[in-house]
Design an enzyme around this catalytic site. Structure first.
Site, PDB file in Angstrom:
ATOM      1  N   SER A  79       7.076   4.455 -10.057  1.00 22.63           N
ATOM      2  CA  SER A  79       6.470   3.227  -9.528  1.00 22.63           C
ATOM      3  C   SER A  79       7.464   2.141  -9.135  1.00 22.63           C
ATOM      4  O   SER A  79       7.041   1.105  -8.627  1.00 22.63           O
ATOM      5  CB  SER A  79       5.464   2.668 -10.525  1.00 22.63           C
ATOM      6  OG  SER A  79       4.266   3.388 -10.440  1.00 22.63           O
ATOM      7  N   LYS A  82       7.063   0.975  -5.657  1.00 23.45           N
ATOM      8  CA  LYS A  82       6.137  -0.102  -5.291  1.00 23.45           C
ATOM      9  C   LYS A  82       6.882  -1.368  -4.863  1.00 23.45           C
ATOM     10  O   LYS A  82       6.292  -2.228  -4.197  1.00 23.45           O
ATOM     11  CB  LYS A  82       5.186  -0.408  -6.449  1.00 23.45           C
ATOM     12  CG  LYS A  82       4.158   0.699  -6.730  1.00 23.45           C
ATOM     13  CD  LYS A  82       3.226   0.284  -7.849  1.00 23.45           C
ATOM     14  CE  LYS A  82       2.067   1.270  -8.034  1.00 23.45           C
ATOM     15  NZ  LYS A  82       2.394   2.371  -8.948  1.00 23.45           N
ATOM     16  N   SER A 134       0.896  -2.210 -12.055  1.00 24.49           N
ATOM     17  CA  SER A 134       1.279  -0.983 -11.352  1.00 24.49           C
ATOM     18  C   SER A 134       0.080  -0.185 -10.864  1.00 24.49           C
ATOM     19  O   SER A 134       0.024   1.043 -10.993  1.00 24.49           O
ATOM     20  CB  SER A 134       2.150  -0.116 -12.273  1.00 24.49           C
ATOM     21  OG  SER A 134       2.945   0.768 -11.525  1.00 24.49           O
TER      22      SER A 134
END
Length: 364
Positions: A79, A82, A134
């Site tokens: 993640s 992101k 997240s």
């Protein structure tokens, strides 16, 4: 493919293993960053030991890389990808725009902020869901708002090329493992440095908590997964991630005495918070006093930005369901989330139900 060995100079302590150069001129940011082993300045204390396979410590103000280990090693980013999603889309999307997520977005596996298919969210809400807890669902909803998965992945990869993050290939907007999706500690530092120059990006990653909309005018609180926001003096934030294949990854920045240090780590098995804090401490102690081992390069001017090469060609313009294997993946912590089988902007399905599920934390 031939390998270039860079001589060890009197200025640096290092090992002699190398990674392939990105191009004939050598690795982005300097030849020393092509080393697989630890590269650090001589004449100062060696950086603290860490179990991370790869890391970078950099001065965000000057772009100087103060120490690194396998800086250009290409690994699954989880993640932390992101950060590229946010850095790419924040300038493109009106944060006041109302969004109705699709069934595909709502039903993403792994970490979720708990979207429904009701039009109760703004783009601002979705960025909070993306960067605090997240939300894989928020990532797909933002991609849909940007015109679809294909367009968003093309935009993300174009932005990576503009930043000269040449180790990075994005194949999802949320970092769930997918073959060929890669980044590096060096690239994550480039992306974080660029993102922190955007006030909205900086605001999102610095939030410890936020109210998130729920149906019938209600809301619930979401919290930031970055534990150093509570533990480390001067912590700005940024992003952590985890999947079973990628292991732990983290991008963090902190400011002390008017100076900002960035630390990125990749492939860490276990709880990395204390070691990241030690690396930040070392960076603050070393900045301005040592010969850097490399440089975070500046972005390519917009008019010169290159189109992603054909080898990085994205999928057709469609919104694919991310694989069932994602059910076994999550980020460093899980959060309150909701899944709805419902109709979205792209699918026109009837809304069937709403439920909130809790996922307990399984990783640091």
């Amino acid at each position: 493919m031939w390998m270039k060995l860079v001589p060890v100079t009197a200025l640096f302590a290092t090992v002699t293993m190398t990674t392939p150069a990105h191009a004939a001129q050598g690795p982005i940011g300097g030849d020393m960053l092509g080393k697989r082993g630890l590269v650090h300045p001589a004449g100062v204390k060696v950086p603290p030991k860490t179990k991370a396979t790869s890391y970078v410590i950099a001065d965000a103000d000057t772009g100087q890389v103060l120490a690194a280990k396998d800086a250009h090693g290409r690994y699954a980013p989880a993640s932390t990808l992101k950060t590229l999603t946010a850095e790419t889309l924040i300038p493109k999307l009106d944060r006041t725009l109302k969004v109705k997520p699709s069934a595909n977005a709502v039903n993403q596996e792994g970490s979720a902020v708990g979207l429904t298919t009701k039009a109760i969210y703004t783009v601002d809400d979705l960025f909070k869901g993306l960067l605090l807890c997240s939300g894989n669902d928020a990532a797909v909803a933002l991609a849909e708002t940007n015109g679809g998965m294909g367009r968003t992945l093309s935009d993300m990869n174009a932005e990576a090329r503009r930043l000269q993050a040449k180790d990075t290939v994005a194949k999802t907007p949320n970092g769930l493992d997918k073959p060929g999706q890669l980044s590096s500690a060096y690239d994550l530092a480039l992306i974080a440095r660029a993102g922190l120059k955007n006030p909205d990006f900086r605001r999102y990653v610095s939030l410890k908590s936020a109210k998130f909309p729920a149906p019938k005018g209600k809301s619930y609180e979401i919290g930031n997964h970055n534990k150093l926001l509570w533990r480390y003096k001067g912590m700005i934030g940024v992003k952590n991630g985890w999947t079973s294949k990628a292991l732990g990854s983290f991008v963090g920045a902190a400011t002390r005495g008017g100076h900002t240090i960035i630390v990125t780590i990749m492939r860490y098995d276990g709880s990395f918070w204390n070691e990241v804090a030690s690396l930040l401490d070392w960076g603050f102690a070393a900045r301005g006093k040592v010969q850097p081992v490399g440089q975070l390069v500046d972005p390519i001017p917009d008019q010169q930005a290159v189109t992603p090469p054909s080898a990085l060609a994205q999928e057709p313009l469609k919104t694919p369901m991310l694989g069932a294997a994602a059910a076994k993946q999550t980020d460093a912590s899980r959060t309150v989330g909701g899944v709805v089988i419902g109709g979205g902007l792209l699918f026109g399905l009837a809304w069937l139900g709403f439920g909130i599920r809790r996922r307990r934390a399984s990783r640091p």
